[in-house]
Write an enzyme that holds these catalytic residues in place. Sequence first.
Site, mmCIF file in Angstrom:
data_model
loop_
_atom_site.group_PDB
_atom_site.id
_atom_site.type_symbol
_atom_site.label_atom_id
_atom_site.label_comp_id
_atom_site.label_asym_id
_atom_site.label_seq_id
_atom_site.Cartn_x
_atom_site.Cartn_y
_atom_site.Cartn_z
ATOM 1 C CB ALA A 109 -11.637 -1.431 12.689
ATOM 2 C CD GLU B 42 -31.449 7.201 17.361
ATOM 3 O OE1 GLU B 42 -31.541 8.738 17.123
ATOM 4 O OE2 GLU B 42 -31.729 6.881 16.923
ATOM 5 C CG HIS C 175 -35.405 7.750 15.936
ATOM 6 N ND1 HIS C 175 -34.786 6.906 17.139
ATOM 7 C CD2 HIS C 175 -36.675 7.216 15.694
ATOM 8 C CE1 HIS C 175 -35.628 5.587 17.077
ATOM 9 N NE2 HIS C 175 -36.806 6.343 16.814
ATOM 10 C CD GLU D 131 -8.886 -8.380 13.120
ATOM 11 O OE1 GLU D 131 -9.456 -6.909 13.145
ATOM 12 O OE2 GLU D 131 -8.081 -8.796 12.584
ATOM 13 C CB THR E 285 0.279 -7.173 3.981
ATOM 14 O OG1 THR E 285 2.320 -7.817 4.505
ATOM 15 C CG2 THR E 285 0.032 -7.888 5.253
ATOM 16 C CB CYS E 286 -3.069 -4.111 3.073
ATOM 17 S SG CYS E 286 -4.963 -3.618 3.656
ATOM 18 C CE1 TYR F 10 -6.810 -2.999 15.030
ATOM 19 C CE2 TYR F 10 -4.279 -3.455 16.611
ATOM 20 C CZ TYR F 10 -5.321 -2.459 15.267
ATOM 21 O OH TYR F 10 -5.710 -1.072 15.749
ATOM 22 C CB ILE F 11 -3.870 -11.135 14.298
ATOM 23 C CG1 ILE F 11 -3.179 -10.197 13.052
ATOM 24 C CG2 ILE F 11 -3.690 -12.429 13.065
ATOM 25 C CD1 ILE F 11 -2.069 -9.783 12.447
ATOM 26 N N GLY G 225 2.476 -11.257 16.890
ATOM 27 C CA GLY G 225 2.882 -10.101 16.153
ATOM 28 C C GLY G 225 3.655 -9.999 14.891
ATOM 29 C CE LYS H 268 -8.867 -8.100 8.963
ATOM 30 N NZ LYS H 268 -8.432 -7.381 9.549
ATOM 31 C CB CYS I 165 -6.530 -5.169 5.500
ATOM 32 S SG CYS I 165 -5.176 -4.443 6.022
ATOM 33 C CB THR J 196 10.097 -4.228 2.457
ATOM 34 O OG1 THR J 196 10.908 -3.292 3.782
ATOM 35 C CG2 THR J 196 11.184 -4.125 1.004
ATOM 36 N N GLY J 197 6.907 -3.427 4.045
ATOM 37 C CA GLY J 197 6.276 -4.292 5.247
ATOM 38 C C GLY J 197 6.920 -5.088 6.556
ATOM 39 N N GLY K 165 -2.728 -15.880 20.988
ATOM 40 C CA GLY K 165 -2.404 -13.837 20.306
ATOM 41 C C GLY K 165 -3.558 -13.200 21.480
ATOM 42 C CB SER L 242 -1.233 -0.186 1.175
ATOM 43 O OG SER L 242 -2.008 -0.703 1.144
#
Length: 504
Positions: free
Chosen positions: A375, A482, A477, A214, A69-70, A210-211, A294, A78, A75, A172-173, A207, A32
């Site tokens: 998120a 809201e 609503h 998820e 990777t993403c 996030y990963i 990680g 997944k 991302c 290179t991430g 772990g 990215s």
Amino acid sequence: MARKMLVDEEMNQTNQEEAHYDFDLFVIGAGSGGVRAARFSANYGAKVGICELPFHPISSEVIGGVGGTCVIRGCVPKKILVYGAAFGSELEDARNYGWELNEKLAFNWKKLLHKKTDEIIRLNGIYKRLLSNAGVKLFEGEGKIVGPNEVEVTQLDGTKLSYSAKHILIATGSRAHRPPIPGQELGITSDEALSLEDLPKHAVVLGGGYIAVEFASIWRGLGANVDLFFRKELPLRGFDDEMRAVVARNLERRGINLHPQTNLTELIKTDNGIKVTTDHGEELIADVVLFATGRLPNSKRLNLEAVGVELDNTGAVKVDEYSRTSIPSVWAVGDVTNRMNLTPVALMEGTCFAASKTVFGKEPSKPDYSHVPCAVFSIPPLSVVGLSEEQAIEQANGDVLVFTSTFNPMKNTVSGRQEKTVMKLVVDAETDKVLGASMCGPDAPEIMQAAFKNEGIAVALKCGATKAQFDSTVGIHPSAAEEFVTMRSVSRRITCRGKPKTNL
């Protein structure tokens, strides 16, 4: 001022000096951040080359793919699996909405896997076209730096190409790593988890980030038994403690077995599967053991230290606030710098490097890491922006006000699902400025990014919104969103020396 003078001096070099280089910019890594920097630099008139390893869903030191990777093993795939996993409970909930699902629900893992792979292949092609359309020259092979202004690309057939470049960008991430325990070769990382040939019946996940959360949600949503092991009392270290507790409670209610303050000590292959031993003496048998412990920066094979690029003790490339390394002609963006490892942040860093004129313009621009929303795509998801309650208290000069709302989503009142949505705002009592917002519940990421008045909560906090401005905003609503503009009562008031207390 010194930084600006440096950039101006570089940009004022003569065309004759520029012609000395094969490229104005050569990027190593087409994820990215690298693709964004390459495209935008090319749009500024720079001659740009970029190299990336050959495509494959499962990465290695010699396999990668344009998109990074993403797009290929993070991302995007997944989130596709999260969508697939969420349908199971959605279909069950539909019964109370009048849908007659008389036959037993069946799930075809291989079909979902095939659709996921089709999508990442499609996106890989789109990223290649984006580079081509911008005039960026793409090389497929492994790149490394052999001098301050020289890169070497080893092509798939083993031949080596050498190019000079005025600027070199490392993008290179990072890669997942395995913990050093006996039998660690029997476990898998998130790469393999996204491409398993068979859906596990019993999965163990190690772990608490996030990963881990998820994938535990994905596998449980698809029908597997899941045991989640993590070192702390709650998963998702670094997030708001109150929201961490909400996520943990939801995971348990969804049927995931939580093992807090527990680590794995050994994996042993048996006829029945993989025997997992913990540091509490527990033993269980699993089909799959996922290490979500990680990631480490992808810097080992780039020859960086040999040319003087400084690394930290994790292998991350050290950069200044403008993404420049210890070598003036070498830059780095994204996870390889281990600053804030999120795809949109890598995009921001790539944009600041190129499009915001740090290198190919005359106005140095540095990334802004404040109010970056994020998120966790658990089921249901968690989304946050700004400070947690704990961070706000640590930084506060005066009192901190906490507003919370816990409610049963309207959809659940008919479906009968017992799962609360929780929202939270953290406010500076003196200035009335909203310091942080959190939500755990359906559509939390969408609400956090774009909730009301066509401006998301993340945008509102970035603009310095006050609680009074939240309160004066008319809500949509009926919607969960809201609630963010109707929280009038203070849940608790904390002085800067106070300690956060949960009311959940």
